[in-house]
Write an enzyme that holds these catalytic residues in place. Structure first.
Site, mmCIF file in Angstrom:
data_model
loop_
_atom_site.group_PDB
_atom_site.id
_atom_site.type_symbol
_atom_site.label_atom_id
_atom_site.label_comp_id
_atom_site.label_asym_id
_atom_site.label_seq_id
_atom_site.Cartn_x
_atom_site.Cartn_y
_atom_site.Cartn_z
ATOM 1 N N ARG A 39 0.830 -1.200 0.000
ATOM 2 C CA ARG A 39 0.000 0.000 0.000
ATOM 3 C C ARG A 39 0.867 1.253 0.000
ATOM 4 O O ARG A 39 2.055 1.217 0.227
ATOM 5 C CB ARG A 39 -0.898 0.033 1.247
ATOM 6 C CG ARG A 39 -1.874 -1.124 1.387
ATOM 7 C CD ARG A 39 -2.692 -0.960 2.662
ATOM 8 N NE ARG A 39 -3.580 -2.085 2.931
ATOM 9 C CZ ARG A 39 -4.810 -2.204 2.460
ATOM 10 N NH1 ARG A 39 -5.305 -1.248 1.663
ATOM 11 N NH2 ARG A 39 -5.562 -3.243 2.761
ATOM 12 N N SER A 89 11.487 9.707 7.388
ATOM 13 C CA SER A 89 10.360 10.602 7.594
ATOM 14 C C SER A 89 10.882 11.980 7.971
ATOM 15 O O SER A 89 11.878 12.108 8.690
ATOM 16 C CB SER A 89 9.445 10.089 8.709
ATOM 17 O OG SER A 89 8.462 11.057 9.036
ATOM 18 N N TYR A 132 7.885 6.370 16.985
ATOM 19 C CA TYR A 132 8.064 6.431 15.530
ATOM 20 C C TYR A 132 9.197 7.395 15.173
ATOM 21 O O TYR A 132 10.065 7.081 14.344
ATOM 22 C CB TYR A 132 6.750 6.885 14.893
ATOM 23 C CG TYR A 132 6.806 7.082 13.401
ATOM 24 C CD1 TYR A 132 6.709 6.005 12.522
ATOM 25 C CD2 TYR A 132 6.945 8.359 12.856
ATOM 26 C CE1 TYR A 132 6.744 6.188 11.148
ATOM 27 C CE2 TYR A 132 6.984 8.556 11.480
ATOM 28 C CZ TYR A 132 6.886 7.465 10.639
ATOM 29 O OH TYR A 132 6.929 7.652 9.277
ATOM 30 N N LYS A 171 12.816 6.622 13.195
ATOM 31 C CA LYS A 171 13.218 7.284 11.950
ATOM 32 C C LYS A 171 14.495 8.109 12.143
ATOM 33 O O LYS A 171 15.315 8.215 11.225
ATOM 34 C CB LYS A 171 12.084 8.169 11.435
ATOM 35 C CG LYS A 171 10.847 7.388 10.995
ATOM 36 C CD LYS A 171 11.164 6.392 9.884
ATOM 37 C CE LYS A 171 9.903 5.735 9.335
ATOM 38 N NZ LYS A 171 10.189 4.769 8.249
#
Length: 245
Positions: A19, A144, A157, A161
């Site tokens: 996805r 990110s 998260y 990253k």
């Protein structure tokens, strides 16, 4: 159609290809002339449609179901790359997860899950892929923009990253002598097939210099450049693809 960066038959493994950004990566790299081994975790109609799209695209493309946090699955995935392609010219570490939890309520199990998927899997795949790499291999880690600014409720998260940037810089220096380049593509807010509330779209569009959200193919074009020989003197870098947010 936007001109594509020619990848001339490079053999590329893309994780998290089912996805979103991963799907855009798989389709764009295949259209650019790479032979793509696309890894996904869960099946469904989105995988069936991806299989059809890849089958319609010239080249030797394959879809493989694997969990990049599982050591046996990683071994099986890389064995597929060896038997089908005879090796790899590129690895795109895209698989990732995210959740939104206040730090004071964040369970260690969720911290570990996010760190292991977003950072631990990159360690496993890259380390075990080394014997498959050709003379001029390229590793592209999908990071990110959050890594350098921090986002509330996503400390786990963001930590993963940010760790990815440090790992990338270290590997670039350690592996450069054997012809392996390692870089990060750091997306901003990207529009995918998952619909965002209009208020969110308006908010983040207004924060960018270009006045809109990014598209998955724009991340893929950046990755294609770093996989290509056009970027042969670039390693250890983080390329922010964020519309000037």
């Amino acid at each position: 159609m936007t001109d594509l960066i020619p990848l001339g038959g490079k053999r590329v493994l893309v994780t998290g290809a089912g996805r979103g950004i991963g799907r855009g990566l798989a389709l764009t790299l295949a259209a650019s002339g790479a032979h793509v081994l696309a890894c996904y975790r869960g099946g469904g109609e989105h995988i069936d449609s991806l299989a059809v799209r890849l089958k319609e695209t010239p080249g030797d493309h394959h879809l493989i179901q694997a969990d990049v946090t599982d050591a046996e699955d990683v071994q099986r995935l890389l064995e597929e790359a060896r038997t089908r392609f005879g090796g790899l010219d590129g690895l795109v570490n895209n698989a990732g997860v995210i959740s939104h939890i206040p730090f004071e309520e964040l369970p260690y199990e969720e911290w570990s899950r996010v760190l292991d998927t977003n950072l631990g899997a990159v360690f496993r795949l890259t380390q075990q892929a080394l014997p498959l790499f050709g003379e001029r291999a390229s590793v592209v880690n999908i990071g990110s923009r959050a890594a350098t600014v921090g986002i509330p409720l996503r400390g786990h998260y963001t930590a993963a990253k940010a760790g990815l940037i440090g790992l990338t810089r270290s590997l670039a220096k350690e592996l450069g002598g054997r012809g392996v380049r390692v870089n990060v593509v750091a997306p901003g807010v990207i529009a995918t097939e998952a619909e965002l509330p209009q208020a969110v779209v308006d908010k983040y569009s207004g924060l960018t210099a270009v006045g809109r959200l990014g598209r998955t193919e724009e991340i893929a074009h950046a990755a294609a450049f770093l996989l290509s020989d056009l970027s042969s003197y670039i390693t250890g870098e983080t390329l922010h693809v964020d519309g000037g947010i």
